[in-house]
Design a protein around this motif. Structure first.
Motif, mmCIF file in Angstrom:
data_model
loop_
_atom_site.group_PDB
_atom_site.id
_atom_site.type_symbol
_atom_site.label_atom_id
_atom_site.label_comp_id
_atom_site.label_asym_id
_atom_site.label_seq_id
_atom_site.Cartn_x
_atom_site.Cartn_y
_atom_site.Cartn_z
ATOM 1 N N TRP A 3 0.811 -1.217 0.000
ATOM 2 C CA TRP A 3 0.000 0.000 0.000
ATOM 3 C C TRP A 3 0.839 1.259 0.000
ATOM 4 O O TRP A 3 0.418 2.296 -0.503
ATOM 5 C CB TRP A 3 -0.946 -0.012 1.191
ATOM 6 C CG TRP A 3 -2.127 -0.898 0.983
ATOM 7 C CD1 TRP A 3 -2.190 -2.231 1.212
ATOM 8 C CD2 TRP A 3 -3.402 -0.527 0.473
ATOM 9 N NE1 TRP A 3 -3.439 -2.715 0.884
ATOM 10 C CE2 TRP A 3 -4.206 -1.690 0.441
ATOM 11 C CE3 TRP A 3 -3.959 0.689 0.052
ATOM 12 C CZ2 TRP A 3 -5.518 -1.678 0.000
ATOM 13 C CZ3 TRP A 3 -5.271 0.702 -0.375
ATOM 14 C CH2 TRP A 3 -6.029 -0.471 -0.404
ATOM 15 N N ASP A 4 2.055 1.190 0.531
ATOM 16 C CA ASP A 4 2.862 2.409 0.561
ATOM 17 C C ASP A 4 3.459 2.741 -0.806
ATOM 18 O O ASP A 4 4.041 3.801 -1.002
ATOM 19 C CB ASP A 4 3.981 2.300 1.608
ATOM 20 C CG ASP A 4 4.877 1.081 1.394
ATOM 21 O OD1 ASP A 4 4.658 0.349 0.406
ATOM 22 O OD2 ASP A 4 5.792 0.877 2.216
ATOM 23 N N ASP A 7 0.575 4.535 -4.900
ATOM 24 C CA ASP A 7 0.373 5.789 -5.617
ATOM 25 C C ASP A 7 0.738 5.671 -7.096
ATOM 26 O O ASP A 7 0.069 6.241 -7.955
ATOM 27 C CB ASP A 7 1.199 6.909 -4.977
ATOM 28 C CG ASP A 7 0.615 7.365 -3.649
ATOM 29 O OD1 ASP A 7 -0.505 6.933 -3.325
ATOM 30 O OD2 ASP A 7 1.279 8.133 -2.935
ATOM 31 N N LEU A 10 -2.185 4.142 -9.161
ATOM 32 C CA LEU A 10 -3.512 4.735 -9.155
ATOM 33 C C LEU A 10 -3.853 5.368 -10.497
ATOM 34 O O LEU A 10 -2.991 5.935 -11.166
ATOM 35 C CB LEU A 10 -3.602 5.798 -8.058
ATOM 36 C CG LEU A 10 -3.629 5.314 -6.612
ATOM 37 C CD1 LEU A 10 -3.573 6.505 -5.665
ATOM 38 C CD2 LEU A 10 -4.871 4.478 -6.335
ATOM 39 N N ARG A 14 -7.417 9.528 -9.337
ATOM 40 C CA ARG A 14 -7.366 9.119 -7.939
ATOM 41 C C ARG A 14 -6.052 9.570 -7.307
ATOM 42 O O ARG A 14 -4.991 9.407 -7.896
ATOM 43 C CB ARG A 14 -7.455 7.588 -7.797
ATOM 44 C CG ARG A 14 -8.682 6.944 -8.385
ATOM 45 C CD ARG A 14 -9.930 7.251 -7.590
ATOM 46 N NE ARG A 14 -11.039 6.425 -8.014
ATOM 47 C CZ ARG A 14 -11.777 6.638 -9.083
ATOM 48 N NH1 ARG A 14 -11.526 7.681 -9.860
ATOM 49 N NH2 ARG A 14 -12.779 5.840 -9.396
ATOM 50 N N LYS A 16 -4.129 9.536 -3.270
ATOM 51 C CA LYS A 16 -4.233 9.068 -1.894
ATOM 52 C C LYS A 16 -4.361 10.263 -0.954
ATOM 53 O O LYS A 16 -3.673 11.269 -1.103
ATOM 54 C CB LYS A 16 -2.996 8.235 -1.533
ATOM 55 C CG LYS A 16 -3.130 7.468 -0.231
ATOM 56 C CD LYS A 16 -1.925 6.550 -0.030
ATOM 57 C CE LYS A 16 -2.038 5.795 1.282
ATOM 58 N NZ LYS A 16 -0.867 4.907 1.503
ATOM 59 N N ASP A 18 -4.265 11.384 3.042
ATOM 60 C CA ASP A 18 -3.858 10.954 4.383
ATOM 61 C C ASP A 18 -4.380 11.947 5.416
ATOM 62 O O ASP A 18 -5.536 11.936 5.776
ATOM 63 C CB ASP A 18 -2.340 10.803 4.460
ATOM 64 C CG ASP A 18 -1.852 9.646 3.603
ATOM 65 O OD1 ASP A 18 -2.429 8.556 3.708
ATOM 66 O OD2 ASP A 18 -0.884 9.829 2.835
ATOM 67 N N ARG A 118 -12.858 4.510 -0.113
ATOM 68 C CA ARG A 118 -12.230 3.923 1.065
ATOM 69 C C ARG A 118 -11.692 2.537 0.731
ATOM 70 O O ARG A 118 -12.417 1.676 0.258
ATOM 71 C CB ARG A 118 -13.252 3.849 2.201
ATOM 72 C CG ARG A 118 -12.716 3.440 3.563
ATOM 73 C CD ARG A 118 -13.828 3.614 4.594
ATOM 74 N NE ARG A 118 -13.405 3.294 5.951
ATOM 75 C CZ ARG A 118 -13.569 2.108 6.533
ATOM 76 N NH1 ARG A 118 -14.151 1.126 5.861
ATOM 77 N NH2 ARG A 118 -13.159 1.896 7.765
ATOM 78 N N HIS A 132 -7.399 3.150 4.141
ATOM 79 C CA HIS A 132 -6.808 4.157 3.259
ATOM 80 C C HIS A 132 -7.935 4.862 2.502
ATOM 81 O O HIS A 132 -8.933 4.242 2.134
ATOM 82 C CB HIS A 132 -5.851 3.500 2.257
ATOM 83 C CG HIS A 132 -4.780 2.675 2.890
ATOM 84 N ND1 HIS A 132 -3.569 3.192 3.302
ATOM 85 C CD2 HIS A 132 -4.747 1.346 3.211
ATOM 86 C CE1 HIS A 132 -2.835 2.227 3.831
ATOM 87 N NE2 HIS A 132 -3.516 1.102 3.784
ATOM 88 N N TYR A 133 -7.760 6.157 2.289
ATOM 89 C CA TYR A 133 -8.730 6.939 1.530
ATOM 90 C C TYR A 133 -8.089 7.486 0.262
ATOM 91 O O TYR A 133 -6.901 7.849 0.256
ATOM 92 C CB TYR A 133 -9.264 8.107 2.371
ATOM 93 C CG TYR A 133 -10.396 7.722 3.292
ATOM 94 C CD1 TYR A 133 -11.705 7.641 2.818
ATOM 95 C CD2 TYR A 133 -10.171 7.437 4.639
ATOM 96 C CE1 TYR A 133 -12.760 7.296 3.651
ATOM 97 C CE2 TYR A 133 -11.211 7.081 5.493
ATOM 98 C CZ TYR A 133 -12.499 7.017 4.987
ATOM 99 O OH TYR A 133 -13.539 6.672 5.814
ATOM 100 N N PHE A 134 -8.899 7.536 -0.798
ATOM 101 C CA PHE A 134 -8.460 8.067 -2.081
ATOM 102 C C PHE A 134 -9.473 9.097 -2.560
ATOM 103 O O PHE A 134 -10.679 8.900 -2.421
ATOM 104 C CB PHE A 134 -8.327 6.939 -3.112
ATOM 105 C CG PHE A 134 -7.452 5.806 -2.652
ATOM 106 C CD1 PHE A 134 -6.085 5.852 -2.842
ATOM 107 C CD2 PHE A 134 -8.002 4.716 -2.001
ATOM 108 C CE1 PHE A 134 -5.273 4.826 -2.404
ATOM 109 C CE2 PHE A 134 -7.201 3.677 -1.556
ATOM 110 C CZ PHE A 134 -5.829 3.734 -1.764
#
Length: 257
Positions: A3-4, A7, A10, A14, A16, A18, A118, A132-134
């Motif tokens: 997940w890190d 980006d 995407l 979209r 990310k 935070d 989400r 995580h939210y986008f």
């Protein structure tokens, strides 16, 4: 995929989100108002269906028949459900009327979360979910140009997302369990898959199943727990998720008497 590093994968619309605030405000005076309620490709989750069928005061079987269609899930072992759109030129949401959303107080989690999406990271069974939210950026949407500012926490509170997120997280954990194919060998739409479909999507039918089989009396629980399950569809859904894991995988979320 980590997940890190997501980006770089995407889509262009979209990003990310935070800790930073974002600007957004949807209201009748923006030129795009209700555009996002047409030609929408929307997954419905278990708690969405409960809230909508209760708002409409219909049996969950009737809701499924009239307002949903089957689709592929997040893996090959269990289906998802999508909102069935109206058969008009704009393929509008069936709950859209001249005044706007006719089920606004009980609208699905995807509508509440927009313009955010989400994502739920499942590190493994028994480990805490990572959220995580986008931010989406559809070209037609003018709400991004409004001056009202939100943090993610403020947005969750403003849109009354807490309960929806809670049950969606429970569903994500169950769906991760389903991805292990706990019904291997029974074939497509076998008895255990049908049982799981009933629990996850047809809460009124599951309530009848629980009553007819005197299911609550098989497990250790106090009087308050039984009362909450008897009177609240969300609590029944929570019990159903735990029961499915118990039946299908022997996970000790419940204790037999």
């Amino acid at each position: 995929m980590e997940w890190d590093t997501i980006d770089q994968y995407l889509p262009a619309d979209r990003i990310k989100v935070d800790q930073q605030n974002f600007n957004f405000h949807c209201h009748p005076k923006v030129s795009c108002f209700l555009t996002c309620c047409r030609n929408v490709d929307m997954l419905l989750f278990s708690y969405d269906i409960i809230q909508l069928k209760n708002h409409l005061k219909i049996h969950s079987s009737d809701f499924l028949s009239k307002y949903t269609r089957l689709c592929g899930g997040s893996h090959e072992f269990f289906p998802g459900l999508k909102l069935k759109l109206a058969e008009d030129e704009t393929h509008s949401c069936p709950f859209l009327d001249k005044e706007g959303c006719s089920v606004y107080k009980s609208r699905p989690s995807a509508c509440r979360t927009y313009p955010l999406e989400r994502g739920i990271e499942q590190p493994g069974h028994g480990q805490q979910l990572k959220i995580h939210y986008f931010m989406t950026h559809h070209l037609y949407c003018k709400g991004h140009h409004e001056k009202r500012s939100y943090s993610i926490r403020h947005w969750e509170r403003d849109q009354r997302l807490y309960e929806y997120n809670l049950y969606n997280d429970l569903w994500a954990e169950l769906d991760a369990f389903f991805s292990t194919n706990p019904w291997a060998g029974e074939g497509i739409a076998g008895p255990y898959q049908k049982l799981a479909f009933m629990v996850c999507y047809n809460i009124d039918e599951f309530r009848s199943y629980v009553e007819n089989h005197n299911l609550l009396n098989e497990f250790m629980m106090n009087k308050d727990e039984r009362k909450r399950i008897a009177n609240d569809d969300g609590q029944l859904l929570h019990f159903g998720f735990s029961w499915l894991e118990f039946v299908l995988g022997g996970r000790k979320n419940l204790v037999r008497k």
